[in-house]
Design an enzyme around this catalytic site. Structure first.
Site, short mmCIF file in Angstrom:
data_model
loop_
_atom_site.label_atom_id
_atom_site.label_comp_id
_atom_site.label_asym_id
_atom_site.label_seq_id
_atom_site.Cartn_x
_atom_site.Cartn_y
_atom_site.Cartn_z
N ASN A 287 -66.73 -14.68 10.01
CA ASN A 287 -65.77 -15.33 10.75
C ASN A 287 -65.75 -15.34 12.35
O ASN A 287 -65.85 -14.58 12.79
CB ASN A 287 -64.40 -15.24 10.01
CG ASN A 287 -63.41 -14.32 11.05
OD1 ASN A 287 -62.80 -14.66 11.99
ND2 ASN A 287 -63.45 -12.84 10.73
N ILE B 68 -62.96 -17.53 13.95
CA ILE B 68 -61.77 -18.23 14.11
C ILE B 68 -61.48 -18.55 15.49
O ILE B 68 -60.85 -19.25 15.90
CB ILE B 68 -60.65 -17.70 13.10
CG1 ILE B 68 -61.03 -17.30 11.72
CG2 ILE B 68 -59.27 -18.76 13.25
CD1 ILE B 68 -61.34 -18.32 10.73
N GLY B 69 -61.49 -17.33 16.35
CA GLY B 69 -61.09 -17.57 17.74
C GLY B 69 -59.65 -17.19 18.00
O GLY B 69 -59.11 -17.78 18.91
N LEU B 70 -58.76 -16.33 16.89
CA LEU B 70 -57.50 -16.03 17.12
C LEU B 70 -56.52 -17.40 17.41
O LEU B 70 -55.69 -17.37 18.05
CB LEU B 70 -57.26 -15.25 18.37
CG LEU B 70 -57.74 -13.59 18.10
CD1 LEU B 70 -57.06 -13.01 19.27
CD2 LEU B 70 -57.17 -13.06 16.73
N LYS C 24 -55.30 -1.22 15.84
CA LYS C 24 -56.45 -1.54 15.02
C LYS C 24 -57.94 -1.55 15.90
O LYS C 24 -58.04 -2.50 16.82
CB LYS C 24 -56.24 -2.93 14.42
CG LYS C 24 -57.39 -3.40 13.45
CD LYS C 24 -56.96 -4.68 12.95
CE LYS C 24 -57.96 -5.16 11.83
NZ LYS C 24 -57.63 -6.33 11.32
N THR D 164 -63.69 -6.10 11.97
CA THR D 164 -65.17 -6.59 11.53
C THR D 164 -66.18 -6.32 12.54
O THR D 164 -65.76 -5.88 13.83
CB THR D 164 -65.06 -8.08 11.63
OG1 THR D 164 -64.68 -8.79 12.93
CG2 THR D 164 -63.94 -8.62 10.33
N CYS E 28 -59.82 -7.87 19.99
CA CYS E 28 -60.02 -9.21 20.52
C CYS E 28 -61.07 -9.48 21.59
O CYS E 28 -60.96 -8.52 22.35
CB CYS E 28 -58.94 -10.11 20.49
SG CYS E 28 -58.00 -9.74 22.09
N GLY F 202 -58.23 -8.17 2.88
CA GLY F 202 -58.62 -9.58 3.72
C GLY F 202 -59.34 -10.29 2.76
O GLY F 202 -58.88 -11.19 1.85
N GLY G 125 -63.59 -4.60 3.44
CA GLY G 125 -64.09 -4.88 2.12
C GLY G 125 -63.50 -4.30 0.78
O GLY G 125 -64.00 -4.33 -0.38
C1 FMN Z 1 -60.81 -15.43 8.39
C2 FMN Z 1 -60.44 -14.08 8.87
C3 FMN Z 1 -59.67 -14.01 10.15
C4 FMN Z 1 -59.07 -12.62 10.61
N1 FMN Z 1 -58.12 -12.73 11.58
C5 FMN Z 1 -57.90 -11.43 11.97
C6 FMN Z 1 -56.82 -11.63 13.28
O1 FMN Z 1 -56.13 -12.60 13.61
N2 FMN Z 1 -56.50 -10.08 13.62
C7 FMN Z 1 -56.98 -8.96 13.02
O2 FMN Z 1 -56.64 -8.01 13.56
N3 FMN Z 1 -57.97 -9.08 12.19
C8 FMN Z 1 -58.54 -10.28 11.56
N4 FMN Z 1 -59.44 -10.31 10.73
C9 FMN Z 1 -59.91 -9.00 10.15
C10 FMN Z 1 -59.33 -8.59 8.92
O3 FMN Z 1 -57.80 -8.27 9.01
C11 FMN Z 1 -59.89 -7.38 8.35
O4 FMN Z 1 -59.76 -6.20 9.21
C12 FMN Z 1 -61.37 -7.64 8.42
O5 FMN Z 1 -61.77 -8.83 7.79
C13 FMN Z 1 -62.03 -6.43 7.29
O6 FMN Z 1 -61.18 -6.32 5.96
P1 FMN Z 1 -61.72 -7.34 4.64
O7 FMN Z 1 -63.09 -6.91 4.52
O8 FMN Z 1 -60.88 -6.71 3.70
O9 FMN Z 1 -61.67 -8.83 4.98
C14 FMN Z 1 -59.66 -11.49 10.08
C15 FMN Z 1 -60.56 -11.57 9.06
C16 FMN Z 1 -60.96 -13.09 8.33
C17 FMN Z 1 -61.88 -12.79 7.30
#
Ligand code: FMN
Length: 307
Positions: free
Chosen positions: A69, A71-73, A165, A193, A130, A265, A244
């Site tokens: 992803n 998204i760019g916050l 985080k 990520t 970020c 997530g 994951g």
């Molecule tokens: C679409 C998307 C948007 C995300 N936006 C944020 C965010 O705004 N802030 C943040 O700290 N992490 C963001 N993350 C990271 C997730 O919070 C999480 O730490 C990461 O995806 C790993 O967990 P997962 O494998 O369960 O998704 C985002 C992840 C995804 C997939």
């Protein structure tokens, strides 16, 4: 019934399953879709001082075992979050953890003070992972001194429980974790990520508008699990696992490695019932193995004496 209660600072959660930032917007979007009774806390989409439109599309691309992803916050900014999103989130069944990000320590302080002053917010997660345009080669998340300064400023701005985080994208996560702990973090979320990319071979162009994005989903689990193992063995504040987590077995791995809770997530996109299934699976495991409280599971893989 097995006791799944877990604590991070002043935040008491009825289950160790949190919704990860960015997965469920500001919370209300998923009301009625996700069973919030199974959720220990909702981490809302990271907000910044000013609203952000985010990156050019495409912003999501699948990859085997994961998702990229960029998204760019994209977010509504601090004012709309305080005026519109938080009052709505107050009616949700699960406590709200507000995620914030800035480009410099002062912004983290301002955000932490503003969201920390609100009764709807049970805790704050500082998203230090970020991208910072000012420091493309030495990002804050990989620089212990910058992390210490950032967390210190936020710490001074609020008495609310503070999670920091971390990013998996550093060669020395232990120094970063130590810096955050020293600066007053109540807990660490490990981790965000990893950077990655795909090429769309139809167009022979990067598949994501931003070229690179963050890898999440199952492919990330072993990487972040190893980081949780190392960080939890190094700091004395609680660690929350992220990366994951899709089912109860995954959650159990993070807990056994030393995490007191997990964040879910990407798994929610394919299966909004993941949180309730994880909670049910953990209960079943505890029942079958005679484990009375979650505490007994935390770090169980680290010591022979536990479980
Ligand atoms: C679409 C998307 C948007 C995300 N936006 C944020 C965010 O705004 N802030 C943040 O700290 N992490 C963001 N993350 C990271 C997730 O919070 C999480 O730490 C990461 O995806 C790993 O967990 P997962 O494998 O369960 O998704 C985002 C992840 C995804 C997939």
């Amino acid at each position: 019934m097995s006791d799944l209660t877990t604590r991070i600072g002043d935040l008491t959660m009825s289950t160790p399953v949190m919704l990860a930032s960015g997965a469920v917007g500001y919370g209300t979007e998923y009301e009625g879709v996700i069973d919030l009774a199974a959720v220990g806390a909702i981490v809302t989409k990271t907000i910044t001082v000013e609203p952000r439109e985010g990156n050019a599309p495409p912003r999501l691309v699948e990859t085997p075992g994961g998702l990229l992803n960029a998204i760019g916050l994209e977010n509504v900014g601090l004012d709309r979050f305080l005026d519109e999103k938080l009052p709505e989130a107050a009616r949700l069944q699960a406590p709200v953890v507000a995620s914030v990000a800035g480009t410099e320590p002062e912004q983290f302080g301002r955000l932490a003070a503003a969201v920390g002053a609100r009764g709807e917010v049970s805790a704050i997660e500082l998203n230090i992972s970020c991208p910072n345009v000012e420091r493309p080669r030495n990002p804050v998340w990989a620089d212990p001194r910058a992390v210490e300064e950032t967390v210190s400023v936020a710490r001074a701005a609020t008495t609310k429980t503070l999670l920091v985080k971390l990013s998996p994208n550093t060669s020395d996560i232990l120094s970063v974790a130590e810096a955050a702990e020293r600066a007053g973090a109540d807990a660490l979320t490990v981790a965000n990520t990893l950077p990655g990319m795909r090429i769309d071979i139809g167009r022979l162009k990067p598949a994501l508008g931003n070229v690179t994005g963050g890898l999440s989903g199952r492919a990330l689990l072993p990487v972040n699990l190893a980081l949780v193992w190392r960080v939890a063995g190094h700091v004395s504040i609680p660690v929350v696992g992220s990366g994951g987590v899709s089912d109860a077995g995954d959650a159990l791995e993070f807990l056994a490695a030393g995490a007191v809770a997990v964040q879910v997530g990407t798994a929610l996109f394919a299966n909004p019932e993941a949180p309730s299934e994880i909670v049910e699976g953990l209960r079943e495991y505890m029942r079958e193995n005679g484990v009375g409280s979650l505490e007994q599971l935390v770090g169980a893989a680290r010591e022979e004496t536990k479980v």
